[in-house]
Design a protein around this motif. Structure first.
Motif, PDB file in Angstrom:
ATOM      1  N   GLY A 277       7.450  -2.029   1.481  1.00 35.94           N
ATOM      2  CA  GLY A 277       7.367  -0.844   0.618  1.00 35.94           C
ATOM      3  C   GLY A 277       6.992   0.388   1.419  1.00 35.94           C
ATOM      4  O   GLY A 277       7.766   1.349   1.474  1.00 35.94           O
ATOM      5  N   LEU A 278       5.859   0.342   2.072  1.00 31.32           N
ATOM      6  CA  LEU A 278       5.424   1.456   2.919  1.00 31.32           C
ATOM      7  C   LEU A 278       6.469   1.732   4.008  1.00 31.32           C
ATOM      8  O   LEU A 278       6.755   2.894   4.330  1.00 31.32           O
ATOM      9  CB  LEU A 278       4.065   1.118   3.554  1.00 31.32           C
ATOM     10  N   HIS A 279       7.022   0.668   4.547  1.00 31.50           N
ATOM     11  CA  HIS A 279       8.058   0.774   5.580  1.00 31.50           C
ATOM     12  C   HIS A 279       9.192   1.690   5.098  1.00 31.50           C
ATOM     13  O   HIS A 279       9.548   2.674   5.758  1.00 31.50           O
ATOM     14  CB  HIS A 279       8.561  -0.649   5.881  1.00 31.50           C
ATOM     15  N   GLN A 280       9.726   1.399   3.918  1.00 30.44           N
ATOM     16  CA  GLN A 280      10.855   2.197   3.407  1.00 30.44           C
ATOM     17  C   GLN A 280      10.411   3.606   3.035  1.00 30.44           C
ATOM     18  O   GLN A 280      11.139   4.570   3.288  1.00 30.44           O
ATOM     19  CB  GLN A 280      11.485   1.477   2.203  1.00 30.44           C
ATOM     20  N   SER A 281       9.226   3.750   2.462  1.00 24.21           N
ATOM     21  CA  SER A 281       8.745   5.096   2.095  1.00 24.21           C
ATOM     22  C   SER A 281       8.656   5.988   3.317  1.00 24.21           C
ATOM     23  O   SER A 281       9.043   7.156   3.273  1.00 24.21           O
ATOM     24  CB  SER A 281       7.347   5.050   1.471  1.00 24.21           C
TER      25      SER A 281
ATOM     26  N   ASN B  49      14.008  -0.543  13.798  1.00 20.47           N
ATOM     27  CA  ASN B  49      13.984   0.754  14.467  1.00 20.47           C
ATOM     28  C   ASN B  49      13.831   1.837  13.381  1.00 20.47           C
ATOM     29  O   ASN B  49      13.761   1.526  12.185  1.00 20.47           O
ATOM     30  CB  ASN B  49      15.211   0.955  15.375  1.00 20.47           C
ATOM     31  N   LEU B  50      13.763   3.091  13.799  1.00 17.45           N
ATOM     32  CA  LEU B  50      13.482   4.149  12.815  1.00 17.45           C
ATOM     33  C   LEU B  50      14.716   4.536  12.007  1.00 17.45           C
ATOM     34  O   LEU B  50      14.649   5.409  11.145  1.00 17.45           O
ATOM     35  CB  LEU B  50      12.850   5.357  13.511  1.00 17.45           C
ATOM     36  N   ARG B  51      15.841   3.859  12.275  1.00 16.60           N
ATOM     37  CA  ARG B  51      17.001   3.966  11.369  1.00 16.60           C
ATOM     38  C   ARG B  51      16.986   2.849  10.336  1.00 16.60           C
ATOM     39  O   ARG B  51      17.910   2.718   9.540  1.00 16.60           O
ATOM     40  CB  ARG B  51      18.310   3.921  12.172  1.00 16.60           C
ATOM     41  N   GLY B  52      15.991   1.996  10.396  1.00 11.93           N
ATOM     42  CA  GLY B  52      15.892   0.883   9.449  1.00 11.93           C
ATOM     43  C   GLY B  52      16.700  -0.327   9.854  1.00 11.93           C
ATOM     44  O   GLY B  52      16.846  -1.271   9.071  1.00 11.93           O
ATOM     45  N   GLU B  53      17.214  -0.323  11.094  1.00  8.59           N
ATOM     46  CA  GLU B  53      18.054  -1.435  11.554  1.00  8.59           C
ATOM     47  C   GLU B  53      17.219  -2.481  12.287  1.00  8.59           C
ATOM     48  O   GLU B  53      16.188  -2.165  12.897  1.00  8.59           O
ATOM     49  CB  GLU B  53      19.128  -0.912  12.534  1.00  8.59           C
ATOM     50  N   ASP B  54      17.719  -3.728  12.278  1.00 11.64           N
ATOM     51  CA  ASP B  54      17.042  -4.798  13.022  1.00 11.64           C
ATOM     52  C   ASP B  54      17.023  -4.474  14.512  1.00 11.64           C
ATOM     53  O   ASP B  54      17.937  -3.832  15.026  1.00 11.64           O
ATOM     54  CB  ASP B  54      17.775  -6.134  12.815  1.00 11.64           C
TER      55      ASP B  54
ATOM     56  N   VAL C 112       0.864  -1.189   0.000  1.00  8.89           N
ATOM     57  CA  VAL C 112       0.000   0.000   0.000  1.00  8.89           C
ATOM     58  C   VAL C 112       0.901   1.240   0.000  1.00  8.89           C
ATOM     59  O   VAL C 112       2.010   1.200   0.541  1.00  8.89           O
ATOM     60  CB  VAL C 112      -0.965  -0.030   1.218  1.00  8.89           C
ATOM     61  N   THR C 113       0.432   2.305  -0.618  1.00  8.81           N
ATOM     62  CA  THR C 113       1.200   3.556  -0.637  1.00  8.81           C
ATOM     63  C   THR C 113       0.743   4.468   0.507  1.00  8.81           C
ATOM     64  O   THR C 113      -0.343   4.280   1.066  1.00  8.81           O
ATOM     65  CB  THR C 113       1.012   4.287  -1.982  1.00  8.81           C
ATOM     66  N   VAL C 114       1.561   5.473   0.824  1.00 11.01           N
ATOM     67  CA  VAL C 114       1.281   6.353   1.973  1.00 11.01           C
ATOM     68  C   VAL C 114      -0.105   6.988   1.850  1.00 11.01           C
ATOM     69  O   VAL C 114      -0.855   7.055   2.828  1.00 11.01           O
ATOM     70  CB  VAL C 114       2.369   7.451   2.086  1.00 11.01           C
TER      71      VAL C 114
ATOM     72  N   ALA D 194       0.655   0.674   9.118  1.00 19.08           N
ATOM     73  CA  ALA D 194       1.945   0.893   9.773  1.00 19.08           C
ATOM     74  C   ALA D 194       1.687   1.335  11.205  1.00 19.08           C
ATOM     75  O   ALA D 194       0.594   1.810  11.536  1.00 19.08           O
ATOM     76  CB  ALA D 194       2.745   1.978   9.047  1.00 19.08           C
ATOM     77  N   TYR D 195       2.701   1.150  12.044  1.00 16.89           N
ATOM     78  CA  TYR D 195       2.659   1.655  13.422  1.00 16.89           C
ATOM     79  C   TYR D 195       4.060   2.136  13.746  1.00 16.89           C
ATOM     80  O   TYR D 195       5.037   1.445  13.464  1.00 16.89           O
ATOM     81  CB  TYR D 195       2.240   0.540  14.391  1.00 16.89           C
ATOM     82  N   LEU D 196       4.168   3.326  14.324  1.00 17.79           N
ATOM     83  CA  LEU D 196       5.500   3.780  14.705  1.00 17.79           C
ATOM     84  C   LEU D 196       5.490   4.444  16.069  1.00 17.79           C
ATOM     85  O   LEU D 196       4.468   4.983  16.505  1.00 17.79           O
ATOM     86  CB  LEU D 196       6.096   4.717  13.658  1.00 17.79           C
ATOM     87  N   SER D 197       6.633   4.349  16.738  1.00 21.51           N
ATOM     88  CA  SER D 197       6.777   4.954  18.058  1.00 21.51           C
ATOM     89  C   SER D 197       8.247   5.305  18.281  1.00 21.51           C
ATOM     90  O   SER D 197       9.136   4.660  17.750  1.00 21.51           O
ATOM     91  CB  SER D 197       6.304   3.978  19.140  1.00 21.51           C
ATOM     92  N   MET D 198       8.470   6.340  19.064  1.00 22.63           N
ATOM     93  CA  MET D 198       9.849   6.780  19.334  1.00 22.63           C
ATOM     94  C   MET D 198      10.498   6.012  20.465  1.00 22.63           C
ATOM     95  O   MET D 198      11.696   6.113  20.675  1.00 22.63           O
ATOM     96  CB  MET D 198       9.881   8.266  19.734  1.00 22.63           C
ATOM     97  N   ARG D 199       9.681   5.304  21.238  1.00 24.42           N
ATOM     98  CA  ARG D 199      10.271   4.761  22.461  1.00 24.42           C
ATOM     99  C   ARG D 199       9.514   3.507  22.871  1.00 24.42           C
ATOM    100  O   ARG D 199       8.459   3.569  23.475  1.00 24.42           O
ATOM    101  CB  ARG D 199      10.156   5.826  23.561  1.00 24.42           C
TER     102      ARG D 199
END
Ligand code: 2AM
Ligand code: CA
Length: 265
Positions: free
Chosen positions: A250-254, A230-235, A148-150, A203-208
């Motif tokens: 796809g959405l993850h990288q966008s 993580n939000l740097r794209g690292e495992d 899916v796109t943003v 998607a779901y994102l969080s800083m902490r």
């Protein structure tokens, strides 16, 4: 290792713990604060973690346990079998709403997520996965997610990250909020991951977040083809606290490329 037996054991333990939590509402719940005035814990969080730990230690003495409330082991590496447990994810919801909280458990072997569970206790929705065998909500297999796109995505994000904060450029998160189809916030990382797995959030994102918030969910979403880093794209190492994103391919990288500007902390 008989993962089928461990899976059956973990499911029955989680169901029993869920029953104990529901029963606890009949009594008075003791509320305390931890790191700050909004970081809440109750006697039930502690009792449920201790319930898990006493059973796991009795029946799997070689395994280690990383639990939010600190009754488990001092886990600083992923070696061997590690049960990563949040007895109540969404404690604020547990206290204020008496719903929208979950038991979250991931079982890892040498750092690899083998079994994942999220039990939405009041909805009686049980999400579970065994690595390579697909993910389920109760008895229903969850389909692999389509890209899916943003502009067509519904994104789980807490409003805190759209207000000025020390972790991330909040204006960039604000652009994501404007560009996507809609946002939702449920107050339990585990429940948000269950929604990602079931295709209700893209998607779901969080800083902490801490390992116990995401251990079970990361095993589950992988089985439907979603990605967590993580939000740097690292495992994620499942040992330390980190930033977090789970999303469809796809959405993850966008999102990482276009909207995430982390501050140096
Ligand atoms: P908890 O309820 O188990 O504390 C709330 O948006 C989500 O973030 C919940 O999953 C909550 O888990 C988690 N959370 C809240 N404060 C946190 C902190 N200081 N570190 C890591 N996770 C946290
Ligand atoms: Ca918790």
């Amino acid at each position: 290792m008989d993962w089928g037996a461990i899976d059956r054991y973990a499911k029955s333990l989680i169901k029993e713990a869920g029953h104990r939590i529901r029963v606890s509402f009949a009594g008075k719940i003791q509320i305390e604060t931890k790191a700050d005035a909004n970081d809440l814990v109750t006697d039930i969080d502690r009792e449920i973690e201790q319930f898990f730990i006493s059973r796991i230690r009795r029946d799997f003495p070689g395994h280690r346990i990383l639990g939010e409330e600190g009754f488990g082991d001092d886990v600083s590496s992923g070696e061997g079998v590690v049960w990563i447990l949040d007895p109540i994810d969404g404690t604020m919801n547990f206290i204020h709403q008496r719903r929208n909280f979950a038991i979250s458990l991931g079982i890892f072997a040498d750092g690899v997520g083998m079994l994942g569970y999220i039990y939405d206790v009041m909805a009686d929705d049980f999400y579970h996965a065994y690595r390579g065998e697909g993910a389920y909500r109760n008895d229903e297999r969850l389909p692999v997610l389509e890209p899916v796109t943003v502009d067509k995505a519904v994104i789980g994000v807490n409003a805190s990250w759209v207000a000025p904060n020390r972790y991330i450029d909040h204006e960039a998160v604000g652009r994501l909020v404007s560009d996507c189809r809609g946002t939702r916030s449920y107050g339990s990382a585990a429940i948000e991951l269950a929604h990602v797995a079931a295709g209700r959030l893209d998607a779901y994102l969080s800083m902490r977040l801490a390992p116990w918030d995401i251990a079970g969910g990361s095993v589950i979403i992988r089985e439907v083809g979603a990605i967590s880093t993580n939000l740097r794209g690292e495992d994620l190492d499942m040992i330390s606290n980190d930033t977090f994103i789970a999303a469809r391919q796809g959405l993850h990288q966008s999102i990482l490329d276009q909207y995430i500007r982390l501050k140096q902390t």
